[in-house]
Design an enzyme around this catalytic site. Structure first.
Site, mmCIF file in Angstrom:
data_model
loop_
_atom_site.group_PDB
_atom_site.id
_atom_site.type_symbol
_atom_site.label_atom_id
_atom_site.label_comp_id
_atom_site.label_asym_id
_atom_site.label_seq_id
_atom_site.Cartn_x
_atom_site.Cartn_y
_atom_site.Cartn_z
ATOM 1 N N GLU A 170 -22.900 35.910 124.175
ATOM 2 C CA GLU A 170 -21.638 35.210 124.385
ATOM 3 C C GLU A 170 -21.759 33.832 125.039
ATOM 4 O O GLU A 170 -21.305 33.637 126.183
ATOM 5 C CB GLU A 170 -20.692 36.086 125.207
ATOM 6 C CG GLU A 170 -20.420 37.445 124.603
ATOM 7 C CD GLU A 170 -19.348 38.245 125.349
ATOM 8 O OE1 GLU A 170 -18.963 37.846 126.467
ATOM 9 O OE2 GLU A 170 -18.891 39.269 124.808
ATOM 10 N N GLU A 354 -20.737 44.766 120.860
ATOM 11 C CA GLU A 354 -19.923 45.267 121.973
ATOM 12 C C GLU A 354 -18.512 45.516 121.483
ATOM 13 O O GLU A 354 -17.930 44.682 120.782
ATOM 14 C CB GLU A 354 -19.808 44.252 123.127
ATOM 15 C CG GLU A 354 -21.010 44.161 124.003
ATOM 16 C CD GLU A 354 -20.827 43.150 125.136
ATOM 17 O OE1 GLU A 354 -19.688 42.944 125.606
ATOM 18 O OE2 GLU A 354 -21.837 42.558 125.535
#
Ligand code: FCB
Length: 446
Positions: A170, A354
């Site tokens: 991320e 995720e």
């Protein structure tokens, strides 16, 4: 509903579809006295930054309990375990490996391989060594080369023990939350910083991919990006345009350079001071071919036209229903996202690296009846299945998270685990959602 259910014919019911659980070093390890400090140690020590004034010094004590934790992972019956390497644990200040730290991960990797659990290793999940932040962190271009050196040494040390590498987790969060609005470490807040940090992280990713291609050509090598799909509050031209700009700024900024070797058009609308310094050849490095793309998904956001001079959009509060961390539950956004990304880009195979939900769990008589989380998983697994049916290639899915852990600025107040952690005793208890995940995995066909 106490079961996770996918359509009978779904390819996600087959053993060829990979399932896993995910964690990250700073969030679970503890063992802080045997590594160098990182930016999250410093951030936690700064009053007012973490909701419960906690830190990562002990966390889930995974550094000491890793054998028990691998047994727990094995008991759930997953195919893969995604975790991250703590850079400040495995490297010294002068850029050499710290053998003790490396040995911790080698033992972990060996045990996972013995048990037939595929290791998915993330090289950077936000715990930048503090000594590098002291030299400017991700605002300093040199940090990208320090990352390449770390990636080079650690991949050599790990040898053939790894199934898949992700360079970064991320980049949006590191750059935007950490350097543009400052709610994450290192807590810098300036519009001038966000894009610069992002560019250096993407450059580091590209340099890292080159290292992986050379040192580890047989692993699945890629990156993990988070997406928060953007929806307009109305169909007016102004709202649609604002939503498109929000998408460019928050989502496309991180994927377009990887896939098209270019930043989205919004870069030209930014004041010169806010643009990153792009050297000749940078985008060529950033756009290295990848074996897979990791996608993290939790929620969506809604947008309308800007009301403040100089802004590109107005971002609205999350709608309802929400999870315990305040994020809207809107599973269709995951299907929409996968279908749209697949149209926009020529993507490599996708892994959902995720997905999960924070819920206000209660441990009662040794059980956690987290039916709300179970429903979230049910809806989102089906959302992935819908995208596959629409023609998107998705090869795997990781639940976030294996166990409750240090949830960044929220500290230990928000629980995302399939496993409940009692932080006083470090006792782990499989929640109802974890039991359902385990049952679903056991019922897959060849
Ligand atoms: C993601 C992070 C992960 C976790 C979840 C809830 O942004 O990658 O570490 O905190 O959110």
């Amino acid at each position: 509903m106490k079961k996770l259910s996918l359509p009978a014919h779904s390819p996600m019911q087959k053993k060829s579809f990979l399932y896993g659980v995910a964690t990250a070093s700073f969030q679970i390890e503890g063992g802080a006295d045997s590594r160098l400090p990182c930016i999250w140690d410093t951030f936690c020590a700064t009053p007012g930054k973490i909701a419960d004034a906690s830190n990562g010094l002990t966390a889930c004590d995974h550094f000491n309990k890793w054998e028990e934790d691998i047994n727990l992972i094995e008991s759930i019956g997953v195919d893969a375990y995604r975790f991250s390497v703590s850079w400040p644990r495995v490297m010294t200040k002068d850029g050499n490996v710290n053998q003790d730290g490396v040995d911790f991960y080698i033992a972990l990797l060996d045990r996972l391989n013995e048990k037939g659990i595929k290791p998915f290793v993330t090289l950077y999940h936000w715990d930048l060594p503090q000594y590098l932040e002291d030299q400017g962190g991700w605002l300093n271009r040199q940090t990208a080369y320090e990352f390449a050196n770390y990636a080079n040494l650690i991949t050599q040390a790990f040898g053939n023990r790894v199934h898949s590498y992700a360079t970064f987790n991320e980049p949006f969060c590191s750059a935007f939350l950490g350097y543009e609005i400052g709610v994450h470490a290192p807590g810098k807040a300036s519009k001038e910083f966000g894009r610069k940090a992002a560019h250096h992280i993407l450059l580091a990713h590209g340099l890292g991919m080159q290292v992986l291609q050379k040192n580890s050509p047989d692993t699945l090598n890629g990156i993990v990006l988070n997406f928060t799909p953007c929806y307009p509050v109305s169909q007016s031209d102004a709202d649609l345009q604002a939503t498109d700009l929000a998408d460019q700024y928050t989502n496309q900024w991180y994927i377009k350079p990887l896939m098209h070797k270019a930043y989205p058009e919004i870069i030209d609308l930014l004041p010169a001071k806010q643009r990153p310094e792009i050297h000749e050849g940078d985008l060529e490095i950033i756009g290295q071919p990848m074996d897979y793309l990791g996608i993290n998904f939790y929620t969506r956001l809604t947008y309308s036209a800007p009301t403040v001079e100089g802004e590109f959009f107005t971002e609205h509060e999350h709608l309802y229903p929400r999870t315990d961390i305040g994020w809207e539950i809107y599973p269709k956004a995951l299907t929409d996202l996968l279908v749209r990304m697949n149209k926009l880009y020529n993507l490599p195979p996708i892994y959902i690296t995720e997905n999960g939900a924070a819920m206000a769990d209660e441990l009662i008589d040794g059980e956690v009846q987290d039916l709300d989380r179970l429903e979230y998983y049910d809806q989102h697994l089906n959302a992935v299945n819908n995208a596959i049916e629409a023609g998107v290639r998705v090869d795997g899915y990781f639940a976030w998270s294996l166990m409750d852990n240090f949830e960044w600025a929220e500290g230990y107040l928000k629980r995302f685990g399939l496993v409940y952690v009692d932080y006083d005793t470090q006792v782990r208890t499989l929640k109802q959602s974890g039991i359902a995940y385990k049952q679903m995995l056991a019922q897959r066909s060849e």
